[in-house]
Scaffold this motif. Structure first.
Motif, PDB file in Angstrom:
ATOM      1  N   VAL A 154       9.906   3.122  -8.981  1.00  0.00           N
ATOM      2  CA  VAL A 154       8.963   2.800  -7.910  1.00  0.00           C
ATOM      3  C   VAL A 154       9.642   3.092  -6.577  1.00  0.00           C
ATOM      4  N   VAL A 155       8.904   3.748  -5.685  1.00  0.00           N
ATOM      5  CA  VAL A 155       9.443   4.054  -4.369  1.00  0.00           C
ATOM      6  C   VAL A 155       8.552   3.443  -3.294  1.00  0.00           C
ATOM      7  N   LEU A 156       9.161   3.222  -2.154  1.00  0.00           N
ATOM      8  CA  LEU A 156       8.431   2.864  -0.937  1.00  0.00           C
ATOM      9  C   LEU A 156       8.289   4.158  -0.139  1.00  0.00           C
ATOM     10  N   ASP A 157       7.087   4.682  -0.076  1.00  0.00           N
ATOM     11  CA  ASP A 157       6.831   5.977   0.553  1.00  0.00           C
ATOM     12  C   ASP A 157       6.338   5.743   1.980  1.00  0.00           C
ATOM     13  N   THR A 158       7.265   5.839   2.916  1.00  0.00           N
ATOM     14  CA  THR A 158       6.932   5.650   4.331  1.00  0.00           C
ATOM     15  C   THR A 158       6.782   7.006   5.003  1.00  0.00           C
ATOM     16  N   PRO A 159       6.247   7.062   6.211  1.00  0.00           N
ATOM     17  CA  PRO A 159       6.148   8.354   6.907  1.00  0.00           C
ATOM     18  C   PRO A 159       7.492   9.032   7.115  1.00  0.00           C
ATOM     19  N   ASP A 160       8.586   8.247   7.137  1.00  0.00           N
ATOM     20  CA  ASP A 160       9.889   8.818   7.411  1.00  0.00           C
ATOM     21  C   ASP A 160      10.638   9.255   6.166  1.00  0.00           C
ATOM     22  N   SER A 193       0.816  -1.218   0.000  1.00  0.00           N
ATOM     23  CA  SER A 193       0.000   0.000   0.000  1.00  0.00           C
ATOM     24  C   SER A 193       0.852   1.271   0.000  1.00  0.00           C
ATOM     25  N   SER A 194       2.173   1.132   0.195  1.00  0.00           N
ATOM     26  CA  SER A 194       3.058   2.298   0.244  1.00  0.00           C
ATOM     27  C   SER A 194       3.887   2.448  -1.022  1.00  0.00           C
ATOM     28  N   LEU A 195       3.665   1.604  -2.014  1.00  0.00           N
ATOM     29  CA  LEU A 195       4.394   1.734  -3.277  1.00  0.00           C
ATOM     30  C   LEU A 195       3.790   2.857  -4.111  1.00  0.00           C
ATOM     31  N   MET A 196       4.661   3.696  -4.678  1.00  0.00           N
ATOM     32  CA  MET A 196       4.209   4.813  -5.512  1.00  0.00           C
ATOM     33  C   MET A 196       5.145   4.969  -6.710  1.00  0.00           C
ATOM     34  N   PRO A 197       4.595   5.432  -7.856  1.00  0.00           N
ATOM     35  CA  PRO A 197       5.455   5.673  -9.016  1.00  0.00           C
ATOM     36  C   PRO A 197       5.999   7.099  -8.990  1.00  0.00           C
ATOM     37  N   VAL A 198       7.255   7.261  -9.323  1.00  0.00           N
ATOM     38  CA  VAL A 198       7.837   8.600  -9.418  1.00  0.00           C
ATOM     39  C   VAL A 198       8.370   8.815 -10.819  1.00  0.00           C
ATOM     40  N   VAL A 199       8.183  10.023 -11.324  1.00  0.00           N
ATOM     41  CA  VAL A 199       8.718  10.425 -12.619  1.00  0.00           C
ATOM     42  C   VAL A 199       9.866  11.390 -12.371  1.00  0.00           C
ATOM     43  N   ARG A 200      11.000  11.097 -12.951  1.00  0.00           N
ATOM     44  CA  ARG A 200      12.198  11.902 -12.787  1.00  0.00           C
ATOM     45  C   ARG A 200      12.901  12.064 -14.136  1.00  0.00           C
ATOM     46  N   PRO A 201      13.849  12.988 -14.236  1.00  0.00           N
ATOM     47  CA  PRO A 201      14.614  13.093 -15.489  1.00  0.00           C
ATOM     48  C   PRO A 201      15.342  11.791 -15.781  1.00  0.00           C
ATOM     49  N   ARG A 202      15.329  11.394 -17.010  1.00  0.00           N
ATOM     50  CA  ARG A 202      16.033  10.159 -17.385  1.00  0.00           C
ATOM     51  C   ARG A 202      17.527  10.277 -17.081  1.00  0.00           C
ATOM     52  N   ALA A 203      18.079  11.469 -17.255  1.00  0.00           N
ATOM     53  CA  ALA A 203      19.516  11.647 -17.046  1.00  0.00           C
ATOM     54  C   ALA A 203      19.912  11.368 -15.609  1.00  0.00           C
ATOM     55  N   TYR A 204      19.025  11.627 -14.650  1.00  0.00           N
ATOM     56  CA  TYR A 204      19.363  11.382 -13.252  1.00  0.00           C
ATOM     57  C   TYR A 204      19.700   9.920 -13.027  1.00  0.00           C
ATOM     58  N   PHE A 205      18.864   9.031 -13.549  1.00  0.00           N
ATOM     59  CA  PHE A 205      19.124   7.615 -13.370  1.00  0.00           C
ATOM     60  C   PHE A 205      20.249   7.128 -14.270  1.00  0.00           C
ATOM     61  N   SER A 206      20.389   7.736 -15.452  1.00  0.00           N
ATOM     62  CA  SER A 206      21.470   7.330 -16.342  1.00  0.00           C
ATOM     63  C   SER A 206      22.830   7.581 -15.717  1.00  0.00           C
ATOM     64  N   LEU A 207      22.917   8.586 -14.847  1.00  0.00           N
ATOM     65  CA  LEU A 207      24.187   8.840 -14.168  1.00  0.00           C
ATOM     66  C   LEU A 207      24.623   7.643 -13.332  1.00  0.00           C
ATOM     67  N   LEU A 208      23.656   6.876 -12.871  1.00  0.00           N
ATOM     68  CA  LEU A 208      23.980   5.704 -12.067  1.00  0.00           C
ATOM     69  C   LEU A 208      24.651   4.618 -12.894  1.00  0.00           C
ATOM     70  N   GLU A 209      24.505   4.700 -14.221  1.00  0.00           N
ATOM     71  CA  GLU A 209      25.123   3.704 -15.090  1.00  0.00           C
ATOM     72  C   GLU A 209      26.591   4.015 -15.345  1.00  0.00           C
ATOM     73  N   ILE A 210      27.030   5.235 -14.976  1.00  0.00           N
ATOM     74  CA  ILE A 210      28.448   5.577 -15.096  1.00  0.00           C
ATOM     75  C   ILE A 210      29.173   4.885 -13.965  1.00  0.00           C
ATOM     76  N   VAL A 211      30.057   3.990 -14.298  1.00  0.00           N
ATOM     77  CA  VAL A 211      30.671   3.112 -13.308  1.00  0.00           C
ATOM     78  C   VAL A 211      31.539   3.907 -12.345  1.00  0.00           C
ATOM     79  N   ASP A 212      31.313   3.696 -11.062  1.00  0.00           N
ATOM     80  CA  ASP A 212      32.159   4.270 -10.026  1.00  0.00           C
ATOM     81  C   ASP A 212      33.310   3.308  -9.778  1.00  0.00           C
TER      82      ASP A 212
END
Length: 464
Positions: free
Chosen positions: A187-193, A144-163
């Motif tokens: 998809v996020v888990l949206d808790t009170p915290d 019941s706490s799962l929610m969809p979030v829309v963000r810039p594609r580039a934000y997540f693509s940065l995670l594909e740049i290997v650290d």
């Protein structure tokens, strides 16, 4: 990746870029801050954003010191680690908890934007960001706490740049899908915290797929989306929810249909809580929506300024015909959005190359404004310099052998460069926004042909 031997050439190329292009983008764009939620899958911070926003590294470090103090005062007893290079705070694993990373970009941006009397309150927002669920959570209780979030594609693509510091084979910290080419959905888990991004490991633990989780999240969002849209201009509707899921409603067809528009629906998603809807055949509506979107895009926690049109194949980037009065403001928004995405990517790639000891010039995506008010993107292609080139409107071809004060040997439209040197523009697989690794340099004969072709030049050719 090849090691380039010309170590001294990189700073010279940067100086050439600044000299030729006369950078003015810093005054036009706000800090392209990453997602400020404590999440698995936040975008990483921008260590060079101070150059674009007027803040210094010292200012950022001071904010981080205050943030650490606030976290400790709130009861965080774990050994917190501040990484100034990525502008983030790391919270290690605790008993029954997940490791957390707090990316400070958005939080810092909001802190700086707040009136002095509100800054301490804003600072305390970070204490909610680092709270992980106190114990492993089951799918039954999380559903019941799962929610969809829309963000810039580039934000997540940065995670594909290997650290280079990450273990080999590390899983993606967040699972996401491209949306409308320039956005993404997660998809996020949206808790009170806190709001926690979910990765493949969590879905496997629950025995579900990303698509199944997204379907549940969409139903949860739908149940919270009964309120009507409200008009903000003739032919333009806006979302009224203030729950951080305003732009996520573009995923719900029934919400988009509530706005009666002329032609196919067109949406702008400039801010998390601002979804603008108008029609593809409404020139005035598009111009009004673009004006509102520009103001929202310049504020903290921006998403993207590019318009999307609903087609039978889904949402697609959209610009009206060039003769439309909405064309220039909408195209400017698209260029500014590209500039934000490329700036973030440039920072990360340069960090990566520095850590790996790779000499590869990551060319800046530079935005200038013409006398007409039109935003134009530009980049520098330097002879003999191994380069990653962004997709821009015009290319400045530079020859270092002519000296640092020499004018460009050519300034050519991208379309002409692609037409005549396409085989030498090698796309970098997997990069978003797109990058090319140019091979060679135009010959004197090619430059001479461009000089005879008015359609190839964006500026008067340099003197012979």
């Amino acid at each position: 990746m090849m090691i380039h031997p010309k170590r001294a050439a990189v700073p010279l190329a940067l100086a050439l870029g600044a000299l030729v292009l006369g950078l003015g983008w810093a005054s036009l764009r706000k800090e392209p801050s990453p997602l400020g939620e404590s999440a698995q899958g936040n975008s990483p911070g921008n260590p060079q954003d101070a150059q674009r926003t007027g803040s210094s590294q010292q200012d950022k470090d001071e904010y981080a010191r205050k943030a650490l103090e606030a976290l400790r005062e709130a009861g965080f007893t774990e050994p917190l680690t501040y990484d100034p290079e990525r502008f983030q705070i790391q919270i290690p694993d605790g008993e029954g908890q997940q490791a957390q990373t707090i990316f400070l970009g958005n939080l810092y941006d909001e802190y700086r934007s707040a009136p002095p009397e509100r800054r301490e309150v804003v600072l305390r927002h970070i204490t909610a960001m680092g709270r992980a669920p106190s114990s492993p959570i089951s799918y039954t209780s999380a559903r019941s706490s799962l929610m969809p979030v829309v963000r810039p594609r580039a934000y997540f693509s940065l995670l594909e740049i290997v650290d280079p510091k990450s273990p080999l084979g590390s899983p993606r910290p967040a699972e996401w899908r491209a949306l409308g080419e320039v956005l993404s959905v997660a998809v996020v888990l949206d808790t009170p915290d806190a709001m926690k991004y979910l990765g493949q490991e969590q879905f496997q633990e629950w025995g579900i797929t990303f698509d199944e989780a997204l379907g549940v999240a969409m139903e949860n969002l739908r149940s919270q989306s009964a309120e009507p849209l409200f008009p903000v201009a003739p032919g333009v509707c806006a979302s009224g929810w203030r729950d951080s899921y305003g732009v996520s409603r573009l995923l719900l067809d029934e919400v988009v249909r509530r706005c009666k528009v002329r032609g196919d629906p067109v949406v702008f998603a400039p801010q998390r809580d601002l979804l603008l809807i108008t029609g593809a055949e409404d020139e005035d509506g598009l111009a009004q929506a673009a004006e509102i979107a520009l103001k929202a895009f310049q504020a903290p926690r921006s998403i993207d300024g590019r318009a999307l049109r609903r087609t039978p194949q889904g949402w697609k980037p959209f610009l009206p015909a060039p003769q439309s009065k909405a064309w220039q403001p909408m195209r400017n928004l698209a260029v500014y959005s590209q500039g934000r995405d490329y700036a973030d990517q440039t920072d990360r790639l340069r960090q990566q190359h520095e850590q790996l000891g790779v000499e590869l010039f990551v060319a800046d995506f530079v935005v200038s404004e013409e006398e007409s008010g039109q935003a134009v993107s530009q980049a520098v292609w330097v002879k003999g310099l191994d380069t990653l080139l962004p997709r821009v409107d015009r290319i400045f071809f530079m020859d270092e052998a002519l000296g640092p004060k020499a004018p460009p040997v050519a300034v050519v439209r991208w379309e002409a460069v692609k037409r005549d040197m396409g085989a030498q523009l090698v796309p970098v697989e997997g990069d978003y926004p797109e990058r090319y690794r140019p091979q060679g340099f135009p010959s004197p004969e090619q430059i001479a042909r461009w000089k005879k072709d008015p359609s190839a030049w964006d500026m008067p050719p340099p003197p012979p």
